[in-house]
Design a protein around this motif. Sequence first.
Motif, PDB file in Angstrom:
ATOM      1  N   HIS A  12      -6.237  10.736   0.562  1.00 20.57           N
ATOM      2  CA  HIS A  12      -6.848  11.176   1.911  1.00 20.57           C
ATOM      3  C   HIS A  12      -7.292  10.138   2.852  1.00 20.57           C
ATOM      4  O   HIS A  12      -6.959  10.001   3.999  1.00 20.57           O
ATOM      5  N   GLN A  13      -7.655   8.943   2.257  1.00 22.43           N
ATOM      6  CA  GLN A  13      -7.997   7.850   3.071  1.00 22.43           C
ATOM      7  C   GLN A  13      -6.639   7.282   3.616  1.00 22.43           C
ATOM      8  O   GLN A  13      -6.726   6.571   4.788  1.00 22.43           O
ATOM      9  N   LEU A  14      -5.795   7.066   2.856  1.00 21.45           N
ATOM     10  CA  LEU A  14      -4.660   6.601   3.057  1.00 21.45           C
ATOM     11  C   LEU A  14      -4.018   7.232   4.354  1.00 21.45           C
ATOM     12  O   LEU A  14      -3.168   6.671   5.290  1.00 21.45           O
ATOM     13  N   GLU A  15      -3.950   8.557   4.155  1.00 24.81           N
ATOM     14  CA  GLU A  15      -3.547   9.576   5.159  1.00 24.81           C
ATOM     15  C   GLU A  15      -4.171   9.243   6.558  1.00 24.81           C
ATOM     16  O   GLU A  15      -3.340   9.544   7.747  1.00 24.81           O
ATOM     17  N   ASN A  16      -5.475   9.139   6.507  1.00 19.66           N
ATOM     18  CA  ASN A  16      -6.117   8.878   7.710  1.00 19.66           C
ATOM     19  C   ASN A  16      -5.833   7.580   8.292  1.00 19.66           C
ATOM     20  O   ASN A  16      -5.914   7.553   9.548  1.00 19.66           O
ATOM     21  N   GLU A  17      -5.433   6.556   7.404  1.00 21.31           N
ATOM     22  CA  GLU A  17      -5.020   5.382   8.102  1.00 21.31           C
ATOM     23  C   GLU A  17      -3.892   5.226   8.605  1.00 21.31           C
ATOM     24  O   GLU A  17      -3.374   4.566   9.647  1.00 21.31           O
ATOM     25  N   TYR A  18      -2.825   5.946   7.977  1.00 14.74           N
ATOM     26  CA  TYR A  18      -1.581   6.061   8.237  1.00 14.74           C
ATOM     27  C   TYR A  18      -0.951   7.369   8.396  1.00 14.74           C
ATOM     28  O   TYR A  18      -0.305   8.002   7.370  1.00 14.74           O
ATOM     29  N   PRO A  19      -1.250   8.135   9.410  1.00 21.57           N
ATOM     30  CA  PRO A  19      -1.042   9.525   9.664  1.00 21.57           C
ATOM     31  C   PRO A  19       0.631   9.944   9.316  1.00 21.57           C
ATOM     32  O   PRO A  19       0.796  11.268   8.774  1.00 21.57           O
ATOM     33  N   THR A  20       1.322   9.284   9.717  1.00 20.10           N
ATOM     34  CA  THR A  20       2.712   9.618   9.313  1.00 20.10           C
ATOM     35  C   THR A  20       3.145   9.518   7.988  1.00 20.10           C
ATOM     36  O   THR A  20       4.287   9.794   7.480  1.00 20.10           O
ATOM     37  N   PHE A  21       2.173   8.838   7.137  1.00 13.41           N
ATOM     38  CA  PHE A  21       2.414   8.672   5.715  1.00 13.41           C
ATOM     39  C   PHE A  21       2.993   9.902   4.972  1.00 13.41           C
ATOM     40  O   PHE A  21       3.837  10.056   4.186  1.00 13.41           O
ATOM     41  N   ILE A  22       2.073  10.952   5.034  1.00  8.71           N
ATOM     42  CA  ILE A  22       2.211  12.279   4.447  1.00  8.71           C
ATOM     43  C   ILE A  22       2.729  13.217   5.360  1.00  8.71           C
ATOM     44  O   ILE A  22       1.885  14.123   5.746  1.00  8.71           O
ATOM     45  N   ALA A  23       4.033  13.163   5.630  1.00 11.93           N
ATOM     46  CA  ALA A  23       4.433  13.941   6.853  1.00 11.93           C
ATOM     47  C   ALA A  23       5.447  15.309   5.865  1.00 11.93           C
ATOM     48  O   ALA A  23       5.762  15.097   5.091  1.00 11.93           O
ATOM     49  N   GLN A  40       4.406   6.740 -16.944  1.00 12.86           N
ATOM     50  CA  GLN A  40       3.518   7.718 -17.179  1.00 12.86           C
ATOM     51  C   GLN A  40       2.130   7.807 -16.718  1.00 12.86           C
ATOM     52  O   GLN A  40       1.377   8.454 -16.566  1.00 12.86           O
ATOM     53  N   LEU A  41       1.621   6.193 -17.184  1.00 13.62           N
ATOM     54  CA  LEU A  41       0.063   6.243 -16.877  1.00 13.62           C
ATOM     55  C   LEU A  41      -0.123   6.330 -15.519  1.00 13.62           C
ATOM     56  O   LEU A  41      -1.063   6.978 -15.094  1.00 13.62           O
ATOM     57  N   ALA A  42       0.786   5.736 -14.874  1.00 13.82           N
ATOM     58  CA  ALA A  42       0.467   6.006 -13.172  1.00 13.82           C
ATOM     59  C   ALA A  42       0.666   7.317 -12.720  1.00 13.82           C
ATOM     60  O   ALA A  42      -0.068   7.764 -12.012  1.00 13.82           O
ATOM     61  N   ARG A  43       1.529   8.031 -13.330  1.00 17.63           N
ATOM     62  CA  ARG A  43       1.640   9.530 -13.054  1.00 17.63           C
ATOM     63  C   ARG A  43       0.532  10.269 -13.554  1.00 17.63           C
ATOM     64  O   ARG A  43       0.286  11.136 -12.601  1.00 17.63           O
ATOM     65  N   ASN A  44       0.149   9.835 -14.516  1.00 11.49           N
ATOM     66  CA  ASN A  44      -0.982  10.767 -15.060  1.00 11.49           C
ATOM     67  C   ASN A  44      -1.983  10.420 -14.153  1.00 11.49           C
ATOM     68  O   ASN A  44      -3.062  11.496 -13.674  1.00 11.49           O
ATOM     69  N   PHE A  45      -2.398   9.481 -13.686  1.00 15.34           N
ATOM     70  CA  PHE A  45      -3.624   8.832 -12.728  1.00 15.34           C
ATOM     71  C   PHE A  45      -3.242   9.744 -11.328  1.00 15.34           C
ATOM     72  O   PHE A  45      -4.493   9.960 -10.786  1.00 15.34           O
ATOM     73  N   MET A  46      -2.130  10.059 -11.144  1.00 13.25           N
ATOM     74  CA  MET A  46      -2.014  10.717  -9.748  1.00 13.25           C
ATOM     75  C   MET A  46      -2.632  12.158  -9.924  1.00 13.25           C
ATOM     76  O   MET A  46      -3.009  12.668  -8.792  1.00 13.25           O
ATOM     77  N   GLU A  78       9.521  10.717  -2.590  1.00 14.00           N
ATOM     78  CA  GLU A  78       8.527  10.835  -3.700  1.00 14.00           C
ATOM     79  C   GLU A  78       7.887   9.401  -3.794  1.00 14.00           C
ATOM     80  O   GLU A  78       8.048   8.550  -2.884  1.00 14.00           O
ATOM     81  N   MET A  79       6.824   9.582  -4.531  1.00 17.91           N
ATOM     82  CA  MET A  79       5.838   8.379  -4.960  1.00 17.91           C
ATOM     83  C   MET A  79       5.994   8.083  -6.290  1.00 17.91           C
ATOM     84  O   MET A  79       6.117   8.720  -7.111  1.00 17.91           O
ATOM     85  N   TYR A  80       6.575   6.558  -6.757  1.00 22.71           N
ATOM     86  CA  TYR A  80       6.592   6.233  -7.861  1.00 22.71           C
ATOM     87  C   TYR A  80       5.381   4.966  -8.108  1.00 22.71           C
ATOM     88  O   TYR A  80       5.209   4.340  -7.272  1.00 22.71           O
TER      89      TYR A  80
END
Length: 120
Positions: free
Chosen positions: A109-120, A93-99, A60-62
């Motif tokens: 998507h940018q983070l995934e390109n930089e760290y390909p194993t991030f969203i495995a 809640q604010l952070a979750r809404n922004f997600m 998960e992401m918090y």
Amino acid sequence: MIVTKDNDSSVSSFIAQLEVAFHHFDLQRCDEKTLFVTVLLKYRGQKVLCDFIYIMNQREMYGAISINEHYKHARTFIQQHFRHTLLYSDELQLARNFMNTLHFKQILHQLENEYPTFIA
């Protein structure tokens, strides 16, 4: 209804009245486990900067408001406009809404390109 008592344990209704707008993203501030996004909290023509910090673990992401130079200003903004003490549950809640925004999805998507194993 606006929550007017400090330490009220009910769900904070100010969140529905507060606009959270994307402001800035700097990939250099992030790593494979931490994501920072600068946003504007807006209410009735007034605004304040704050950073959301998202911590990623394996499942998960918090997210919450980052405790940095903007944090005190964000807390004061909420207190002044809503007479409410910003709670950790409000931040989550604010952070979750922004997600759920397009900007957040583009940032991932940018983070995934930089760290390909991030969203495995």
